[in-house]
Enzyme design. Sequence first.
Site, PDB file in Angstrom:
ATOM      1  N   SER A 141     -39.309 -68.959 -28.763  1.00 13.93           N
ATOM      2  CA  SER A 141     -39.065 -67.682 -29.416  1.00 13.93           C
ATOM      3  C   SER A 141     -38.055 -67.761 -30.519  1.00 13.93           C
ATOM      4  CB  SER A 141     -38.444 -66.981 -27.960  1.00 13.93           C
ATOM      5  OG  SER A 141     -37.684 -65.673 -28.540  1.00 13.93           O
ATOM      6  N   TYR A 154     -31.524 -66.486 -22.106  1.00 12.48           N
ATOM      7  CA  TYR A 154     -32.906 -66.570 -22.395  1.00 12.48           C
ATOM      8  C   TYR A 154     -32.632 -67.364 -23.731  1.00 12.48           C
ATOM      9  CZ  TYR A 154     -37.455 -64.939 -23.991  1.00 12.48           C
ATOM     10  OH  TYR A 154     -38.746 -64.927 -24.531  1.00 12.48           O
TER      11      TYR A 154
END
Length: 255
Positions: A141, A154
């Site tokens: 990501s 995350y």
Amino acid sequence: MNSVKKVAIITGGARGVGKGIALRFLRDEYQIVLADIDAVALAETTDELDNHDAVLAVQTDVGNEDSVRNLIARTLERFGRIDVLVNNAGIAAPVSGAIEDLSLDAWNRVIGVNLSGVFLCCKYAVPELRKTRGAIVNMASTRALQSEPNTETYAASKGGVVALTHALAVSLGPDIRVNCISPGWIVVDEWQKRETRHAAQLRPEDHQQHPCGRAGVPDDIASMASFLAGAEAGFITGQDFVVDGGMTRRMIYVE
């Protein structure tokens, strides 16, 4: 079954970006294995696909070792080989709250799926990928590279995926190539299971903040995954490819 056709496992393949990747690999004439924890999404996506003979759906929790073993066993039982592993499954909930309030259980849950899940799938797929001189495509990501407040869990999980990717590339080469993709803003509202599917509600400024002029769609990531899995990427390994419409290259100042 055509035993000559290559086989790709796509984790998180029943929804969102994973579904887009699965559709692309089908168009590329792979036999595909949809691995997803959501049984309803798996059934719906399988029903939507035309070539059922080329599709195997396996309910899988990538954070559970026995579940991953079952995924690999089912794949080999049905298709007899593995050529590509796309590690896309993950908990897509970037904001986890203030670090002082974050529980160890919540931290471990995200790391266990987003990072340990990649490890487990690679661990059990690698012996078969060695035989086919295959490829691994991991999903990281842009949050591995930049952050908003209160996204430590995350960000750490996706940063770990980037590091794991280049470590695996060095360890597994030259038999297996390993790369990862770091998506930016990908609009997946219409790529969910039916009960949660809806049209995206985006403002003009949501698109305009991207140097490319729009937010991303699953096909943008699927195209990169297809390329990295294929022969034209034969000299590429250990890399992280940012696919974000240019957002991480845009300087932002407070006015």
